[in-house]
Write an enzyme that holds these catalytic residues in place. Structure first.
Site, PDB file in Angstrom:
ATOM      1  N   GLU B 198       0.804  -1.221   0.000  1.00  0.00           N
ATOM      2  CA  GLU B 198       0.000   0.000   0.000  1.00  0.00           C
ATOM      3  C   GLU B 198       0.837   1.271   0.000  1.00  0.00           C
ATOM      4  O   GLU B 198       0.440   2.286  -0.555  1.00  0.00           O
ATOM      5  CB  GLU B 198      -1.009   0.000   1.138  1.00  0.00           C
ATOM      6  N   SER B 254      -8.163   5.144   8.228  1.00  0.00           N
ATOM      7  CA  SER B 254      -8.697   4.716   9.531  1.00  0.00           C
ATOM      8  C   SER B 254      -7.634   4.977  10.586  1.00  0.00           C
ATOM      9  O   SER B 254      -7.901   5.471  11.663  1.00  0.00           O
ATOM     10  CB  SER B 254      -9.020   3.233   9.496  1.00  0.00           C
TER      11      SER B 254
END
Lengths: 783, 439
Positions: B198, B254
């Site tokens: 990521e 998040s």
């Protein structure tokens, strides 16, 4: 940031707690009569009061008779008198804010002859109670800056209280790992977690800087926690947290990845998003789980910031304090975990035993500057201090059973300033004690049992030392109760006063004896034994002189060892001495183990003696009587004859039957009168007597009289002799010195002998030369 | 951001514009997931590596057509809360192509481009759409779509219904969900995911989007707030990221990841914090009963955090001058909530606002410390926490400026949370060195 300024009244002490408490005057607010210089630190829920007082207590003094005037006046060797002495003591008391009014009334009633006009105040609650204090005590409240007080207090405890700082390890054998006192406490980082967080870099006594902080602190845990769980009290929130499971509320790495995020080394259990799972309207979460998640969130955040600041300022010592920490195992654990995680173990989170007192201590010191408290050394008085308390009732049932609400710290001003022995190889890693009883459970069991068993004998001995005082029985009984209580506390909380050691058990006993005015229970026994031994001195020296050089060396060592058998501190021996008053030097020699000894470096020692004489020997002596007079003195005499200067270090104050400095002065004079070698050495200043600064049967080489350190340095000492179980086995067995050293003792305890692989009266003769370091190298003397 | 591999491919395109459609025609099916294509993948890598050398355009063009994957082109980022999907819609489809295009592919294209909402929770951020983009020699529009991660099963069902797997395409996916849901993709939709790191994707995406946006007709991708400490004169201004390195890249999803980027291929994750967007929303849901991010932001915008937080002036009556702390600074987040009366007097709006301020400021201070430790002066904030969240952006801009005394600059990017997905798409088109290991 500051501890919270205003706190709702019902948070401070719980529910309808009875505010009219009857204070036991002989237990708290002691020595108020002479109290002066008050300071008060009023926090969100606890008040800390500090005052300086003087304590009158009895001390045993010895004085040589004037032999010219009345030779036959007495058959006594010297005069023992019990005198009153006044010493300074600092008192610190911590209690819940609910009792503040009762306490102020109590103080008012008991405060007599004080010239005090001002009370130093700090803490968020100081202004709230300002009027009350002024009205009740008639003292002017003088506000001190909170952070300055905190830092001053922190410096003070770090410098003066051994084992003040500790590392907390929840799952280790002993949860508390106490740090050795580092002589150089600066620089350090103090992370104070009150309602917010302040991060302070402390560089010296007067130089510190608030380098950062965070608004996410104890107030966030409390405030947000109260909103989420409808639980009002801070302690209850912590309780909830300790029972919760954060994984139902937090989004973990594995919730996102299904496992770990391998290439970054983020394990699956790591929290990826705090409260990440509660982002839903249709699920209920338990109070416990939310509290736990909140605790993790806040602890991790603070830990992370602390690490970032520590890294930026290149600091490795990071202390945590503030009401969020204050001895709560839950928060100490989460903070420790966080620091370990973020620094990969490079920085350890350190906590302080007296963290709650820092503000009060600092404010007090600020007000007492004219007394120069920082010029003295201070020592924690184990008799008057409550020790490390945990607020967790499960962990510490003792606390709630006791008055629970009062915690005390007393510190005695020591007569002498204490410093490191300049000959320690590495002062920062020096640990006096051989066995840490907080970690060694079987040893702890044994020694606690041992001290409990010996208590009756000690009480009896104390009583016998004061036959003319009818109230001695009452005091002796009080002593028994106090010391027994201490032993019980230590059974439950071995960590109460730092690492539990044989030394701390012995010192606690001495403190308790002093507390009840039994300053020197062995004074008469010591006198008698000194007297008897002196009579044999010349004979002993003579018989040694008749031996060949090599036989003499061995006989001298055996003499020291046999002398060391005479020890009232060892049960095996005191039984013998008690039952057989005729037990003598020769019998003692018979008891000694034959060579090879348990630890036997005699051959190396003998080889060394064939070489050039030492420049100067420092000898830490042990017992009175046969030990010092027939064992040590002939050995010293031989050193002197070889051309070695000798410094005899003895205790400043009494402990068991150990010879004290003032006794040794008299004994040396008497020996000098019989022995020209000693006489000349004294005159030529080649034999010097110094005091150790200690009143313990053990020896802490990091807290020695400043004068001793000076003499050691001036004389270029190249040999240290440490004698006796207390000084060479219980302590310093592993002490590494930068010069040659000799540690000798007879094991007079069968359990210990067994542990060391020997038997009763086994001999330890440990001769050490520092590796790769010529013993006569001046460079070895660290300043 | 001038120097990156993808831009160089666009250069090739510019050099030989007319030939491109033909190239595409000549291009055989697919290249991934077939054993003989290992070399091709390596070629793709070589394209990037060779960009600075003086090899001929012809040669490079050949490698472009060889490495071009079949349609559809997707990039996906499956985060803890949101799935981000970027879709490249080719607009230069020839009649021939149109004819050959299978029905499934056509249907997918129509479904995605003719709607702006999918199901109950999927949304296409139309305002972010990039039009007339040339990617790998094809012209088209880049679409940005998002839906909650918990609706992934619905998505998979749709993928299955549309027979996505019959297209033999590679679905490049990043984010933790690429790992967590890999087997779901296989079993429920018969799709093999090409999993990507990521952070690699994030950086690739940021560099790419900035490069295609700079000099374009629209506002630049990167912007900052002028006069961040003066609310009346605080305005958004474009910021040309011409020489971006080193920069601190703060991705607020998040949770939060903080990266120090020294060059295109040289970066490290400095640290991260679990106090991120998920924490804001999670706490807001618990404290106010709201259920969506938009709702939480809306409530927060109407509240007053000073009723919840304890400020320096609440404790000291004013500034704490000894330590240079202004009276308005927050001393204790939620500190006033220790008091029962105050707990009873605050509103949901106040609580939501305080939560937003607490989380944002905390990210600000950790970022600032990292910037100091890494000696970096420029900070780029990305991630979906900042979506429609001007409040937080201004707070971050303010905090960076104030506490660093003007030393640190907070920068923001328009495509906030989509960079990971863009990076994944780029990986499909131009596999980088590291990803060849996956295939």
């Amino acid at each position: 940031m500051a501890e919270c300024g205003r706190v709702d009244s019902n948070t401070s002490s719980g529910h309808a707690m009875d505010k009219s408490i009857t204070l036991p005057p002989d237990e708290i607010f002691r020595n108020l009569e002479n109290a002066k210089r008050f300071a008060i630190d009023i926090g969100g829920s606890l008040t800390k009061l500090a005052y300086y007082s003087t304590v009158q207590h009895k001390v045993a003094k010895v004085r040589s008779f004037d032999h010219n005037a009345k030779e036959a006046a007495s058959d006594k060797l010297y005069e023992i008198s019990v005198q009153e002495e006044v010493t300074a003591r600092l008192h610190f008391i911590k209690f819940e804010n609910a009792y503040i009014e009762t306490c102020l009334d109590f103080i008012k009633d008991h405060l007599v002859n004080t010239e005090t006009k001002v009370i130093k105040a700090t803490g968020g609650g100081a202004h709230k109670f300002k009027e009350l204090i002024e009205k009740k005590l008639g003292l002017k409240v003088d506000k001190e800056d909170e952070m300055t007080s905190l830092i001053k207090g922190c410096n003070f405890v770090l410098k003066n209280i051994p084992h003040e700082a500790f590392v907390y390890a929840k799952h280790a054998d002993s949860e508390f790992r106490f740090q050795t006192t580092n002589p150089d406490i600066f620089p350090y980082l103090l992370v104070n977690i009150g309602s917010g967080v302040s991060i302070v870099k402390v560089e010296s006594e007067d130089k510190f800087e608030r380098i950062g902080g965070s608004s996410i602190g104890g107030g966030t845990f409390w405030g947000l926690g109260a909103l989420l769980t409808k639980t009002k009290r801070f302690d209850e929130l912590l309780q909830l947290a300790s029972k919760g499971q954060h994984t139902s509320v937090d989004m973990l790495v594995k919730d996102i990845y299904g496992g770990s995020y391998g290439c970054l080394g983020l394990t699956g259990d790591l929290i990826a998003s705090s409260f990440g799972k509660s982002a839903t309207a249709d699920k209920e979460f338990s109070k416990e789980d939310m509290a736990k998640s909140l605790l993790h969130m806040i602890s991790n955040d603070i830990g992370q910031l602390a690490c970032l600041y520590a890294k930026l300022h290149n600091l490795s010592r990071v202390y945590f304090g503030g009401f969020f920490i204050r001895g709560h195992p839950v928060t100490m654990h989460t903070i420790t975990y966080s620091i370990n995680f973020f620094t990969k173990g490079e920085v350890q989170a350190l906590f302080l035993r007296h963290e709650g007192y820092l503000g009060a201590i600092g404010a007090f010191l600020k007000g007492a500057e004219e007394d120069n408290p920082n010029q003295y050394s201070w020592g924690e008085n184990y008799a008057g201090s409550s020790g490390l308390m945990s607020v967790s009732p499960e962990m510490n049932p003792m606390q709630r059973a006791r008055s629970g609400t009062f915690d005390m710290l007393e510190m005695d001003r020591l007569e002498r300033q204490l410093v490191n022995l300049p000959l320690l190889q590495d002062p920062s890693s020096y640990i006096p004690d051989t066995v840490d009883l907080t970690e060694d459970a079987p040893a702890r069991e044994y020694w606690l049992y041992c001290f409990e068993e010996a208590l009756d004998g000690v009480v009896k001995r104390a009583l016998a030392s004061q036959p003319d005082m009818p109230e001695a029985a009452v005091r002796a009984e009080k002593f028994r109760q106090k010391y027994r209580h201490k032993l019980q506390t230590l059974r439950h909380q071995p960590f109460a006063y730092g690492s539990l050691t044989v030394r701390s058990l012995l010192d606690t006993r001495e403190h308790c004896l002093n507390e009840f005015n039994f300053p020197d229970p062995y004074s008469k026994i010591k006198e008698h034994e000194n007297d008897v031994a002196l009579k044999y001195y010349q004979k002993a020296v003579k018989s040694l002189e008749e031996l060949s050089w090599e036989d003499k060396q061995f006989a001298l060592v055996r003499g020291v060892l046999a002398g060391n058998v005479f020890d009232w501190g060892a049960k095996a021996v005191s039984d013998v001495l008690e039952s057989d008053p005729e037990f003598g030097f020769e019998e003692a020699k018979q008891q000694l183990e034959e060579r090879p000894w348990l630890v036997d470096c005699y051959d190396q020692w003998l080889e060394r003696l064939k070489g050039p004489p030492h420049k100067c020997a420092l000898f830490f002596v042990d017992n009175s009587g046969v030990d010092i007079i027939l064992g040590v003195m002939p050995f010293v005499r031989e050193l002197l004859s070889r051309g070695t200067e000798v410094v005899l270090a003895s205790n400043s104050g009494p402990a068991l039957n150990d010879v004290t400095n003032s006794e040794l002065q008299i004994l040396t004079e008497r020996i000098a009168a019989m022995d020209p070698v000693i006489q000349t050495s004294l005159q030529e200043d080649r034999l010097t007597l110094v005091q150790s600064g200690s009143s313990s049967p053990c020896l802490d080489l990091s807290r020695l009289d400043k004068v001793l350190a000076m003499v050691v340095r001036e004389r270029k000492t190249d040999l240290v002799v440490i004698e006796g179980m207390g000084r060479a086995i219980h302590t310093n067995y592993y002490a590494a010195l930068s010069c040659e050293s000799l540690k000798l003792a007879v094991i007079k305890n069968s359990w210990l002998a067994d542990r060391l692989g020997g038997k009763l009266f086994s001999v330890v003769f440990k001769y050490e030369v520092p590796a790769g370091k010529p013993s006569r190298d001046d460079g070895a003397l660290t300043p | 951001m001038a120097f990156n591999g993808h831009q160089c491919d666009d250069d090739i395109v510019d050099e030989t514009p007319s030939k491109l459609p033909r190239c595409n025609q000549e291009m055989p099916g697919h290249f991934k997931n077939e054993p003989q294509n290992e070399a091709t993948a390596a070629d793709g890598r070589a394209t990037c590596e060779r960009r600075t050398s003086n090899s001929t355009p012809r040669h490079r063009k050949d490698s472009v057509k060889k490495t071009r994957p079949p349609f559809p082109w997707f990039g996906m980022d499956i985060g803890g809360t949101l799935v981000k999907l970027v879709y490249f819609e080719p607009k230069d489809i020839t009649a021939e192509e149109e004819q050959e295009e299978v029905e499934n592919l056509k249907s997918i294209r129509r479904y995605l481009t003719s709607n702006t909402a999918y199901g109950t929770t999927g949304i296409r951020d139309v305002h972010l759409e990039l039009q007339d983009l040339t990617l790998c020699g094809r012209k088209g529009n880049l679409h940005f779509i998002r839906f909650p991660t918990h609706d992934l099963p619905v998505f998979l069902q749709m993928v299955r219904n549309k027979h996505f797997s019959s297209l033999h395409t590679t679905l490049c996916a990043t984010g933790g969900g690429a790992y967590k849901f890999e087997s779901d993709f296989r079993t429920m939709a018969d799709l093999q995911l090409h999993k990507l790191d990521e952070l690699d994707c994030l950086i690739r995406g940021v560099l790419y989007i900035d490069s295609v946006m700079s000099g374009g007709p629209v506002d630049s991708e990167c912007y900052y707030f002028e006069n961040p400490t003066d609310p009346d004169h605080c305005v958004q201004r474009p910021y040309p990221l011409e020489n971006p390195y080193p920069l601190l890249l703060v991705n607020i999803g998040s949770g939060v990841s903080i990266l120090a980027v020294y060059s295109k291929n040289n970066y490290k994750r400095v640290t991260g914090t679990s106090l991120g967007g998920g924490t804001f929303l999670g706490l807001c849901c618990l404290l106010t009963g709201c259920s969506t991010f938009e709702e939480a932001l809306e409530i927060a915008s109407q509240g007053e955090s000073t009723r919840v937080d304890k400020l320096v002036r609440d404790i000291y009556g004013g500034d704490y001058e000894r330590f240079g702390l202004p009276g308005w600074a927050v001393a204790s987040s939620f500190g006033n909530m220790m008091c029962k009366e105050k707990r009873e007097s605050v509103s949901k709006e106040d609580l939501a606002r305080a939560t937003l301020v607490t989380i944002t400021n905390n990210i600000g201070s950790i970022t600032r410390m990292c910037a100091l430790n890494e000696n970096i002066e420029r900070v780029v904030f990305v991630g979906n926490f900042l979506r429609v969240n001007t409040l937080s952006m201004k707070l971050l801009a303010y905090a960076m400026d104030y506490w660093s005394k003007g030393q640190l600059k907070a920068l923001f990017l328009r495509h906030e949370g989509y960079f990971g997905a863009v990076g994944a798409l780029l990986e499909l088109l131009h596999p980088s060195e590291s990803s060849t290991n996956f295939s």
